[in-house]
Design a protein around this motif. Structure first.
Motif, PDB file in Angstrom:
ATOM      1  N   LEU A 160       0.833  -1.209   0.000  1.00 12.57           N
ATOM      2  CA  LEU A 160       0.000   0.000   0.000  1.00 12.57           C
ATOM      3  C   LEU A 160       0.866   1.257   0.000  1.00 12.57           C
ATOM      4  CD1 LEU A 160      -2.857  -0.968   2.497  1.00 12.57           C
ATOM      5  CD2 LEU A 160      -3.092  -0.521   0.047  1.00 12.57           C
ATOM      6  N   LEU A 161       1.947   1.241   0.770  1.00 12.74           N
ATOM      7  CA  LEU A 161       2.856   2.386   0.780  1.00 12.74           C
ATOM      8  C   LEU A 161       3.462   2.606  -0.605  1.00 12.74           C
ATOM      9  CD1 LEU A 161       4.862   2.096   4.140  1.00 12.74           C
ATOM     10  CD2 LEU A 161       3.028   3.699   3.560  1.00 12.74           C
ATOM     11  N   ALA A 162       3.818   1.511  -1.265  1.00 10.50           N
ATOM     12  CA  ALA A 162       4.383   1.614  -2.616  1.00 10.50           C
ATOM     13  C   ALA A 162       3.361   2.217  -3.571  1.00 10.50           C
ATOM     14  CB  ALA A 162       4.824   0.237  -3.111  1.00 10.50           C
ATOM     15  N   ILE A 163       2.126   1.752  -3.474  1.00 11.29           N
ATOM     16  CA  ILE A 163       1.064   2.269  -4.329  1.00 11.29           C
ATOM     17  C   ILE A 163       0.820   3.747  -4.057  1.00 11.29           C
ATOM     18  CG2 ILE A 163      -1.414   2.153  -4.833  1.00 11.29           C
ATOM     19  CD1 ILE A 163      -1.223  -0.867  -4.332  1.00 11.29           C
ATOM     20  N   MET A 164       0.774   4.133  -2.779  1.00 11.63           N
ATOM     21  CA  MET A 164       0.559   5.529  -2.409  1.00 11.63           C
ATOM     22  C   MET A 164       1.674   6.414  -2.944  1.00 11.63           C
ATOM     23  SD  MET A 164      -2.305   5.897  -0.759  1.00 11.63           S
ATOM     24  CE  MET A 164      -2.147   7.422   0.173  1.00 11.63           C
ATOM     25  N   ALA A 165       2.915   5.945  -2.824  1.00  9.38           N
ATOM     26  CA  ALA A 165       4.058   6.727  -3.296  1.00  9.38           C
ATOM     27  C   ALA A 165       4.031   6.874  -4.817  1.00  9.38           C
ATOM     28  CB  ALA A 165       5.361   6.064  -2.851  1.00  9.38           C
ATOM     29  N   ILE A 166       3.766   5.781  -5.513  1.00  9.03           N
ATOM     30  CA  ILE A 166       3.776   5.811  -6.983  1.00  9.03           C
ATOM     31  C   ILE A 166       2.628   6.653  -7.524  1.00  9.03           C
ATOM     32  CG2 ILE A 166       3.482   4.396  -9.061  1.00  9.03           C
ATOM     33  CD1 ILE A 166       4.935   2.140  -7.546  1.00  9.03           C
ATOM     34  N   THR A 167       1.413   6.418  -7.019  1.00  8.63           N
ATOM     35  CA  THR A 167       0.264   7.183  -7.512  1.00  8.63           C
ATOM     36  C   THR A 167       0.400   8.663  -7.150  1.00  8.63           C
ATOM     37  OG1 THR A 167      -0.980   6.597  -5.500  1.00  8.63           O
ATOM     38  CG2 THR A 167      -1.341   5.246  -7.469  1.00  8.63           C
ATOM     39  N   GLY A 168       0.966   8.938  -5.981  1.00 10.60           N
ATOM     40  CA  GLY A 168       1.174  10.329  -5.588  1.00 10.60           C
ATOM     41  C   GLY A 168       2.144  11.044  -6.520  1.00 10.60           C
ATOM     42  N   LEU A 169       3.228  10.359  -6.880  1.00 13.40           N
ATOM     43  CA  LEU A 169       4.202  10.949  -7.802  1.00 13.40           C
ATOM     44  C   LEU A 169       3.609  11.116  -9.197  1.00 13.40           C
ATOM     45  CD1 LEU A 169       7.428   9.010  -6.726  1.00 13.40           C
ATOM     46  CD2 LEU A 169       6.920  11.430  -6.337  1.00 13.40           C
ATOM     47  N   LEU A 170       2.778  10.168  -9.613  1.00  9.52           N
ATOM     48  CA  LEU A 170       2.130  10.279 -10.927  1.00  9.52           C
ATOM     49  C   LEU A 170       1.222  11.503 -10.978  1.00  9.52           C
ATOM     50  CD1 LEU A 170       1.163   6.560 -11.687  1.00  9.52           C
ATOM     51  CD2 LEU A 170       2.948   7.922 -12.783  1.00  9.52           C
ATOM     52  N   MET A 171       0.519  11.785  -9.887  1.00  6.03           N
ATOM     53  CA  MET A 171      -0.347  12.965  -9.844  1.00  6.03           C
ATOM     54  C   MET A 171       0.455  14.252  -9.778  1.00  6.03           C
ATOM     55  SD  MET A 171      -3.613  11.951  -7.452  1.00  6.03           S
ATOM     56  CE  MET A 171      -2.626  11.427  -6.053  1.00  6.03           C
ATOM     57  N   ALA A 172       1.558  14.221  -9.032  1.00  2.00           N
ATOM     58  CA  ALA A 172       2.380  15.420  -8.882  1.00  2.00           C
ATOM     59  C   ALA A 172       3.059  15.812 -10.192  1.00  2.00           C
ATOM     60  CB  ALA A 172       3.425  15.201  -7.794  1.00  2.00           C
ATOM     61  N   PHE A 173       3.367  14.813 -11.019  1.00  7.50           N
ATOM     62  CA  PHE A 173       4.069  15.083 -12.281  1.00  7.50           C
ATOM     63  C   PHE A 173       3.221  14.662 -13.482  1.00  7.50           C
ATOM     64  CE2 PHE A 173       7.388  14.515  -9.076  1.00  7.50           C
ATOM     65  CZ  PHE A 173       8.154  15.668  -9.275  1.00  7.50           C
ATOM     66  N   ASP A 174       1.903  14.802 -13.353  1.00  9.83           N
ATOM     67  CA  ASP A 174       1.016  14.365 -14.431  1.00  9.83           C
ATOM     68  C   ASP A 174       1.249  15.126 -15.728  1.00  9.83           C
ATOM     69  OD1 ASP A 174       0.075  16.732 -13.420  1.00  9.83           O
ATOM     70  OD2 ASP A 174      -2.020  16.097 -13.282  1.00  9.83           O
ATOM     71  N   GLN A 175       1.496  16.429 -15.629  1.00 13.39           N
ATOM     72  CA  GLN A 175       1.726  17.216 -16.850  1.00 13.39           C
ATOM     73  C   GLN A 175       3.041  16.835 -17.506  1.00 13.39           C
ATOM     74  OE1 GLN A 175       1.364  21.390 -15.971  1.00 13.39           O
ATOM     75  NE2 GLN A 175      -0.802  21.236 -15.415  1.00 13.39           N
ATOM     76  N   GLU A 176       4.086  16.681 -16.677  1.00 15.94           N
ATOM     77  CA  GLU A 176       5.390  16.309 -17.220  1.00 15.94           C
ATOM     78  C   GLU A 176       5.361  14.920 -17.874  1.00 15.94           C
ATOM     79  OE1 GLU A 176       6.019  19.300 -14.008  1.00 15.94           O
ATOM     80  OE2 GLU A 176       4.776  17.522 -14.323  1.00 15.94           O
ATOM     81  N   LEU A 177       4.519  14.036 -17.334  1.00 17.87           N
ATOM     82  CA  LEU A 177       4.419  12.669 -17.858  1.00 17.87           C
ATOM     83  C   LEU A 177       3.368  12.532 -18.951  1.00 17.87           C
ATOM     84  CD1 LEU A 177       4.657  10.715 -14.475  1.00 17.87           C
ATOM     85  CD2 LEU A 177       6.433  10.944 -16.212  1.00 17.87           C
ATOM     86  N   GLY A 178       2.658  13.630 -19.234  1.00  9.00           N
ATOM     87  CA  GLY A 178       1.640  13.605 -20.278  1.00  9.00           C
ATOM     88  C   GLY A 178       0.404  12.807 -19.913  1.00  9.00           C
ATOM     89  N   ILE A 179       0.081  12.754 -18.626  1.00 10.18           N
ATOM     90  CA  ILE A 179      -1.094  12.008 -18.160  1.00 10.18           C
ATOM     91  C   ILE A 179      -2.332  12.883 -18.324  1.00 10.18           C
ATOM     92  CG2 ILE A 179      -2.184  10.904 -16.163  1.00 10.18           C
ATOM     93  CD1 ILE A 179       0.603  10.306 -15.101  1.00 10.18           C
ATOM     94  N   SER A 180      -3.359  12.344 -18.940  1.00  8.53           N
ATOM     95  CA  SER A 180      -4.578  13.112 -19.173  1.00  8.53           C
ATOM     96  C   SER A 180      -5.306  13.395 -17.858  1.00  8.53           C
ATOM     97  CB  SER A 180      -5.522  12.339 -20.108  1.00  8.53           C
ATOM     98  OG  SER A 180      -5.987  11.152 -19.494  1.00  8.53           O
ATOM     99  N   LYS A 181      -6.204  14.376 -17.891  1.00  8.43           N
ATOM    100  CA  LYS A 181      -6.958  14.741 -16.684  1.00  8.43           C
ATOM    101  C   LYS A 181      -7.848  13.584 -16.224  1.00  8.43           C
ATOM    102  CE  LYS A 181      -7.116  19.771 -17.296  1.00  8.43           C
ATOM    103  NZ  LYS A 181      -8.001  20.964 -17.429  1.00  8.43           N
ATOM    104  N   ALA A 182      -8.440  12.881 -17.183  1.00  5.84           N
ATOM    105  CA  ALA A 182      -9.306  11.759 -16.832  1.00  5.84           C
ATOM    106  C   ALA A 182      -8.514  10.656 -16.128  1.00  5.84           C
ATOM    107  CB  ALA A 182      -9.977  11.204 -18.084  1.00  5.84           C
ATOM    108  N   THR A 183      -7.340  10.352 -16.668  1.00  2.00           N
ATOM    109  CA  THR A 183      -6.494   9.330 -16.060  1.00  2.00           C
ATOM    110  C   THR A 183      -5.999   9.787 -14.697  1.00  2.00           C
ATOM    111  OG1 THR A 183      -5.760   8.565 -18.241  1.00  2.00           O
ATOM    112  CG2 THR A 183      -4.424   7.929 -16.342  1.00  2.00           C
TER     113      THR A 183
END
Length: 230
Positions: A160-183
């Motif tokens: 769970l900690l791994a998931i929280m860390a990874i998903t948190g980083l994905l949200m923090a850098f969503d624009q840099e990673l090209g993640i859409s708003k829906a995703t």
């Protein structure tokens, strides 16, 4: 009988090693440091969530901001007041993000520390030993089931900690990673769901430690401070 054993294992961690009853489980300095720092970071992160869902809630603060400004002689629209409320909320979320960075750094620290742990203190080694002990005792030992279930719950917590860390980083850098708003929104929902699971684990863990302190595992908290010397 099986259900009672699982319930006991769920809430009461063991202080002594099953295979070495005369020995108290040891905790290395890096693991103890990680444990207490992780507690502080998770607590801080949860407090920011609590603040934004109560004191800094946009919906309730919008009318409050508009009212306060109007009483001061400043006329603003509901949309302008909402923008101010959002700004206040964003300030708290910025702190939440920093706690997220700290959580990710601590998780990486824990992974690295695992490789430098003494053999019997390594988590995956102890999990494997717990499973082998359970199997070798013909799966009839309540104590062995207890130990295996507790360690399995800790494994779930690490995941769970791994998931929280990874998903948190994905949200923090969503624009840099090209993640859409829906995703990004879906990731946020999953992130929030995992947060509730962590809250459940923390509650169970605290209750288990308190019960253990009152029973045969008294001293388990001090062991996480002094390393299990006594």
């Amino acid at each position: 009988m099986l259900l009672n054993a699982i319930n006991m294992a769920t809430i009461a961690p063991l202080r002594k090693d099953i295979d070495h009853p005369g020995e108290i489980k040891k905790h290395s300095g890096p693991v103890r440091l990680w444990h207490w720092l992780n507690l502080l970071v998770i607590t801080g992160s949860l407090l920011t969530v609590l603040l934004n869902s109560t004191l800094f809630d946009v919906k309730s603060n919008t009318s409050y901001v508009q009212q306060q400004l109007q009483e001061s002689g400043v006329s603003v629209t509901a949309q302008q007041a909402k923008s101010v409320a959002h700004g206040l909320e964003d300030q708290v979320w910025a702190i939440h993000i920093y706690f997220g960075y700290a959580l990710a750094a601590l998780f990486l620290f824990r992974l690295i520390a695992e490789f430098y742990q003494p053999g019997r203190q390594r988590f995956f080694s102890s999990l494997k030993d717990a499973y082998q002990t359970y199997r070798s005792r013909s799966q009839k030992s309540t104590l062995a089931l207890h130990d295996l279930t507790v360690k399995s719950l800790y494994l779930c917590f690490y995941l769970l900690l791994a998931i929280m860390a990874i998903t948190g980083l994905l949200m923090a850098f969503d624009q840099e990673l090209g993640i859409s708003k829906a995703t990004s929104h879906s990731i946020k929902d999953f992130h929030g769901f995992c947060m509730y699971l962590i809250l459940i684990f923390i509650a169970v863990h605290i209750i288990g430690v308190l019960l253990a302190e009152r029973k045969e595992s008294k001293g388990i908290v001090s062991d996480m401070i002094n390393g299990g010397k006594a």
